[in-house]
Design an enzyme around this catalytic site. Structure first.
Site, PDB file in Angstrom:
ATOM      1  N   ASP A 188       0.854  -1.189   0.000  1.00 58.58           N
ATOM      2  CA  ASP A 188       0.000   0.000   0.000  1.00 58.58           C
ATOM      3  C   ASP A 188       0.887   1.236   0.000  1.00 58.58           C
ATOM      4  OD1 ASP A 188      -3.122   0.794   1.044  1.00 58.58           O
ATOM      5  OD2 ASP A 188      -1.540   2.260   1.485  1.00 58.58           O
ATOM      6  N   ASN A 196      -2.105  12.897  -3.666  1.00 58.61           N
ATOM      7  CA  ASN A 196      -3.172  13.394  -4.552  1.00 58.61           C
ATOM      8  C   ASN A 196      -3.515  14.852  -4.254  1.00 58.61           C
ATOM      9  OD1 ASN A 196      -3.869  11.265  -6.292  1.00 58.61           O
ATOM     10  ND2 ASN A 196      -4.999  10.224  -4.680  1.00 58.61           N
ATOM     11  N   HIS A 201      -4.473  14.385  -8.878  1.00 60.62           N
ATOM     12  CA  HIS A 201      -4.838  12.984  -9.117  1.00 60.62           C
ATOM     13  C   HIS A 201      -4.046  12.390 -10.285  1.00 60.62           C
ATOM     14  CE1 HIS A 201      -7.739   9.608  -9.168  1.00 60.62           C
ATOM     15  NE2 HIS A 201      -7.943   9.981  -7.915  1.00 60.62           N
ATOM     16  N   ASP A 205      -1.852   9.049 -10.275  1.00 59.30           N
ATOM     17  CA  ASP A 205      -1.955   7.915 -11.211  1.00 59.30           C
ATOM     18  C   ASP A 205      -0.580   7.500 -11.734  1.00 59.30           C
ATOM     19  OD1 ASP A 205      -4.646   7.897 -10.877  1.00 59.30           O
ATOM     20  OD2 ASP A 205      -5.166   8.622 -12.878  1.00 59.30           O
ATOM     21  N   GLU A 231      -4.810   2.048  -4.444  1.00 64.66           N
ATOM     22  CA  GLU A 231      -3.344   2.147  -4.378  1.00 64.66           C
ATOM     23  C   GLU A 231      -2.803   0.998  -3.542  1.00 64.66           C
ATOM     24  OE1 GLU A 231      -4.293   2.621  -1.050  1.00 64.66           O
ATOM     25  OE2 GLU A 231      -2.589   3.992  -0.730  1.00 64.66           O
TER      26      GLU A 231
HETATM   27  P1  GH3 Z   1      -1.758   5.227   4.505  1.00 63.51           P
HETATM   28  O1  GH3 Z   1      -0.310   5.521   4.569  1.00 63.51           O
HETATM   29  O2  GH3 Z   1      -2.311   4.934   5.854  1.00 63.51           O
HETATM   30  O3  GH3 Z   1      -2.098   4.161   3.525  1.00 63.51           O
HETATM   31  O4  GH3 Z   1      -2.450   6.585   4.026  1.00 63.51           O
HETATM   32  P2  GH3 Z   1      -3.202   6.852   2.693  1.00 63.51           P
HETATM   33  O5  GH3 Z   1      -3.389   8.320   2.560  1.00 63.51           O
HETATM   34  O6  GH3 Z   1      -2.524   6.191   1.562  1.00 63.51           O
HETATM   35  O7  GH3 Z   1      -4.568   6.189   3.047  1.00 63.51           O
HETATM   36  P3  GH3 Z   1      -5.433   5.212   2.205  1.00 63.51           P
HETATM   37  O8  GH3 Z   1      -4.618   4.043   1.799  1.00 63.51           O
HETATM   38  O9  GH3 Z   1      -6.661   4.930   2.976  1.00 63.51           O
HETATM   39  O10 GH3 Z   1      -5.808   6.148   0.986  1.00 63.51           O
HETATM   40  C1  GH3 Z   1      -5.924   5.725  -0.305  1.00 63.51           C
HETATM   41  C2  GH3 Z   1      -6.007   6.926  -1.193  1.00 63.51           C
HETATM   42  O11 GH3 Z   1      -5.591   6.562  -2.501  1.00 63.51           O
HETATM   43  C3  GH3 Z   1      -7.392   7.445  -1.298  1.00 63.51           C
HETATM   44  C4  GH3 Z   1      -7.618   7.684  -2.752  1.00 63.51           C
HETATM   45  O12 GH3 Z   1      -7.882   9.021  -3.004  1.00 63.51           O
HETATM   46  C5  GH3 Z   1      -6.323   7.328  -3.421  1.00 63.51           C
HETATM   47  N1  GH3 Z   1      -6.550   6.552  -4.625  1.00 63.51           N
HETATM   48  C6  GH3 Z   1      -7.173   5.367  -4.725  1.00 63.51           C
HETATM   49  N2  GH3 Z   1      -7.200   4.968  -6.014  1.00 63.51           N
HETATM   50  C7  GH3 Z   1      -6.575   5.900  -6.746  1.00 63.51           C
HETATM   51  C8  GH3 Z   1      -6.283   6.054  -8.145  1.00 63.51           C
HETATM   52  O13 GH3 Z   1      -6.610   5.229  -8.979  1.00 63.51           O
HETATM   53  N3  GH3 Z   1      -5.598   7.155  -8.531  1.00 63.51           N
HETATM   54  C9  GH3 Z   1      -5.223   8.097  -7.621  1.00 63.51           C
HETATM   55  N4  GH3 Z   1      -4.558   9.168  -8.058  1.00 63.51           N
HETATM   56  N5  GH3 Z   1      -5.491   7.992  -6.310  1.00 63.51           N
HETATM   57  C10 GH3 Z   1      -6.148   6.912  -5.870  1.00 63.51           C
HETATM   58 MG    MG Z   2      -2.238   4.136   1.404  1.00 62.40          MG
HETATM   59 MG    MG Z   3      -5.031   1.958   0.825  1.00 67.29          MG
END
Ligand code: GH3
Ligand code: MG
Ligand code: MG
Ligand code: MG
Length: 309
Positions: A188, A196, A201, A205, A231
């Site tokens: 992760d 982001n 965003h 990506d 992610e």
């Molecule tokens: P942590 O270190 O605890 O993982 O913190 P985090 O901010 O990464 O928290 P979390 O894993 O909950 O957040 C996932 C974020 O990833 C939220 C969402 O906006 C972003 N995200 C998810 N899918 C995509 C994507 O396809 N593209 C982009 N740019 N962002 C994404």
């Molecule tokens: Mg994360």
């Molecule tokens: Mg996550």
């Protein structure tokens, strides 16, 4: 059609996607000699083949070999080949699998019946070896395009959520059979919301694609990588004991943390965390995934940019 160019495209597409480069052809023919000849012709053209001369073994051969295409005779001693097409189509998993009949049967009613029961094409013998090779290759290419569309994530080219879960199940079964040790890894990105929010965003990506690319390059062909969530990535490390898995994933983690992303005149870096579980320790694939996820959670608590077993 420019066949060398097409073949090259197939190759590069397959390699980029990290999937199997050659076409895989299942041949169903109770005439063993003839079947073996088809195998030879297609093997010489760089394809992988499997011959089934006992039609009752066809369904299990499908699961074991996972072909891109089935090439089938219509007149089989005990079975009608046409019925076999219908058997294949009963399983949702094989709905998109191309079925090509190769037969001297030139009665249009029989041909139409075959198509109605789920076949895609009817080649009337005699066909030249060259025609056979080229038409099978084209079908394989189309089949892969369609299965990629269905099974792979468009941003990264990695396996989608449901597919990667299936892969863990298959790996567990493989471990049982062979006694090998394999691992499942949950990855992760750290503080990705902030990435982001700060860089947009689109930049986010790019970071996701970059990690996917790094994973594909650093892992073995036999390992499987999926995009588990936005992610989050799930990786199956085949035939890899947990100590080795930890070392490998930590190396990838370190490399990733050194990458510099640019946005206009600014630059930024991103880290990732990972949790690893030994598949063999669990009776169910879902429990192994759960354990890797739990290890990831512990890693996030203990401090990000690291790997926990
Ligand atoms: P942590 O270190 O605890 O993982 O913190 P985090 O901010 O990464 O928290 P979390 O894993 O909950 O957040 C996932 C974020 O990833 C939220 C969402 O906006 C972003 N995200 C998810 N899918 C995509 C994507 O396809 N593209 C982009 N740019 N962002 C994404
Ligand atoms: Mg994360
Ligand atoms: Mg996550
Ligand atoms: Mg026959």
């Amino acid at each position: 059609l420019d066949m060398p160019a097409l073949a090259e495209r197939i190759e590069s597409l397959a390699l980029e996607r990290g999937s199997r480069p050659q076409g895989r052809v299942l041949i169903v023919d109770d005439d063993k000699e003839l079947g073996e000849r088809y195998c030879l012709v297609l093997n010489n053209a760089g394809m992988k083949t499997k011959l089934v001369s006992d039609p009752t073994k066809m369904m299990s051969a499908l699961s074991a070999f996972e072909p891109d295409i089935v090439l089938m005779d219509v007149q089989l001693r005990a079975h009608s080949g046409v019925t076999l097409a219908r058997m294949i189509r009963y399983e949702p998993r094989w709905l998109g699998l191309p079925i090509v009949y190769l037969s001297s049967e030139d009665n249009p009613e029989v041909q139409l019946d075959a198509l109605a029961k789920g076949a895609d094409e009817f080649l009337v013998k005699p066909v030249t070896d060259e025609y056979l090779v080229r038409s099978v290759r084209i079908r394989c290419y189309r089949a892969r395009q369609l299965s990629d569309l269905m099974n792979r994530d468009s941003l990264t080219g990695l396996l989608k959520h449901s597919l990667i879960k299936q892969e863990v199940e298959r790996e567990l079964a493989r471990c049982r059979r062979s006694g090998q040790f394999s691992c499942v890894v949950m990855l992760d990105l750290d503080h990705f919301k902030k990435v982001n929010d700060t860089w947009g965003h689109g930049q986010g990506d790019i970071v996701i694609r970059t990690l996917a690319h790094l994973l594909r390059n650093r892992l073995r062909e036999s390992d499987t990588i999926g995009r588990y969530g936005g992610e989050e990535f799930l990786v199956v490390l085949s035939d890899c004991p947990i100590e080795q898995a930890e070392e490998l994933i930590d190396d990838i983690r370190a490399r990733f943390s050194e990458l510099v992303f640019t946005s206009g005149d600014d630059s930024f870096q991103v880290t990732m965390s990972a949790g690893i579980a030994a598949i063999n320790d669990f009776p169910l694939a879902s429990e192994a995934i759960e354990a890797a996820d739990q290890a990831l959670y512990e890693r996030k608590q203990a401090g990000r940019n690291g790997v926990t077993v």
